[in-house]
Design a protein around this motif. Structure first.
Motif, PDB file in Angstrom:
ATOM      1  N   CYS A 284       0.840  -1.205   0.000  1.00 42.71           N
ATOM      2  CA  CYS A 284       0.000   0.000   0.000  1.00 42.71           C
ATOM      3  C   CYS A 284       0.875   1.256   0.000  1.00 42.71           C
ATOM      4  CB  CYS A 284      -0.897  -0.046   1.233  1.00 42.71           C
ATOM      5  SG  CYS A 284      -1.765   1.478   1.593  1.00 42.71           S
TER       6      CYS A 284
ATOM      7  N   CYS B 125       0.322   2.917   4.068  1.00 40.87           N
ATOM      8  CA  CYS B 125       0.826   2.229   5.266  1.00 40.87           C
ATOM      9  C   CYS B 125       1.985   1.286   4.944  1.00 40.87           C
ATOM     10  CB  CYS B 125      -0.305   1.478   5.956  1.00 40.87           C
ATOM     11  SG  CYS B 125      -0.943   0.096   4.975  1.00 40.87           S
TER      12      CYS B 125
ATOM     13  N   CYS C 271      -4.480  -0.004   0.257  1.00 42.65           N
ATOM     14  CA  CYS C 271      -5.044  -1.225   0.858  1.00 42.65           C
ATOM     15  C   CYS C 271      -6.461  -0.964   1.374  1.00 42.65           C
ATOM     16  CB  CYS C 271      -4.141  -1.742   1.977  1.00 42.65           C
ATOM     17  SG  CYS C 271      -4.264  -0.813   3.516  1.00 42.65           S
TER      18      CYS C 271
ATOM     19  N   CYS D 253      -6.619   1.265   4.615  1.00 42.28           N
ATOM     20  CA  CYS D 253      -6.437   2.705   4.376  1.00 42.28           C
ATOM     21  C   CYS D 253      -7.636   3.267   3.603  1.00 42.28           C
ATOM     22  CB  CYS D 253      -5.140   2.971   3.609  1.00 42.28           C
ATOM     23  SG  CYS D 253      -3.659   2.672   4.593  1.00 42.28           S
TER      24      CYS D 253
HETATM   25 ZN   LIG Z   1      -2.666   0.859   3.672  1.00 45.19          ZN
END
Ligand SMILES: [Zn+2]
Length: 279
Positions: free
Chosen positions: A3, A6, A37, A40
């Motif tokens: 991602c 993160c 992701c 998130c």
């Molecule tokens: Zn993420």
């Protein structure tokens, strides 16, 4: 696959990410699944975008220029009668200049019928120093940059490892580092530039647009090009929002503006301001 926020594994993520929310008229500008992701994606959707879109300015904007939300509904706008009873108004895409008024009791209906007037507060701009808006613009900026460089092979690893984006990443995703990430906001155009075409059943003019501004040449250190200030400039319904992706500062943007007669890059030819992102 990791991602871009993160940096965790996102191989099993199922959602595509809308760079600008659908409820601001963006249907097509998306990042494919796994770039952001699911965790998130949920955080930005539920904790940031939803709250920003419900802010009085954005809600009334969406209502008055009739942008449908994800479910195809136009948001209601709060208003009041001459006797100050509250009503809610929905403009309709289908009925020409008609609108629906929701009232709560007979007394309100009485005032509506006798005065034939409704007052709707006009909120011209979003707030200046707002944590949610700074996260909202910062998140869009990172995603727009990802989209811009995504045609380059292996872009994703470089993007994730690019430390100059870490401060903004950590701020928008975890609120780390700064109480607020400053943004610059000003009106550059009227919000009524948008035309709705009934036949095609869609908006003809751009609801939103953005670009990147690098005011100074990058410094070269061996193979590494270092950019001191990378600004993301976005227009939404006549308001220009600017945020710095590489540090929490706007000084170079304000000096750039005064050097350029306060023009917006969104209204300039590309050759005038150079948006070269081959970093
Ligand atoms: Zn993420």
């Amino acid at each position: 696959m990791k991602c871009i926020f993160c940096k965790n594994d996102s191989s099993n993520s199922k959602s595509v990410e809308h760079i600008i929310p659908e409820s601001l008229g963006n249907k097509k500008n998306i990042l494919s699944k796994g770039i952001v992701c699911d965790s998130c994606n949920n955080y930005f959707g539920n904790k940031i975008e939803k709250n920003v879109l419900e802010m009085p300015y954005f809600k009334s904007l969406r209502g008055r220029i009739m942008i449908e939300n994800k479910k195809g509904k136009i948001p209601r706008i709060s208003g009041f009668t001459k006797n100050k009873e509250k009503v809610e108004i929905t403009f309709s895409l289908n009925g020409g200049n008609t609108f629906e008024v929701l009232y709560k009791d007979e007394k309100t209906l009485g005032s509506l019928l006798s005065h034939n007037e409704i007052y709707v507060p006009f909120i011209p701009e979003p707030p200046m120093n707002d944590l949610l808006i700074s996260k909202f613009i910062g998140k869009i900026a990172i995603e727009a940059l990802a989209k811009r460089v995504s045609s380059i092979e292996d872009w994703q690893n470089d993007f994730i490892e690019n430390e100059s984006l870490d401060q903004l990443r950590d701020f928008v995703r975890y609120g780390k580092g700064y109480p607020i990430w400053p943004y610059h906001l000003r009106r550059i155009d009227s919000e009524n530039q948008i035309k709705y075409d009934k036949k095609l059943n869609k908006f003809l003019e751009k609801l939103n647009e953005y670009d990147f501004l690098i005011p100074d040449n990058s410094l070269t250190d061996g193979d590494i090009h270092k950019i001191n200030n990378l600004y993301f400039v976005m227009g939404i319904m006549g308001i220009e929002y600017t945020i710095n992706l590489t540090n929490a500062g706007l000084n170079r943007y304000t000096t750039w503006l005064s050097d350029n007669q306060n023009k917006s890059i969104l209204q300039m030819d590309k050759s005038e301001f150079h948006s070269n992102l081959n970093i």
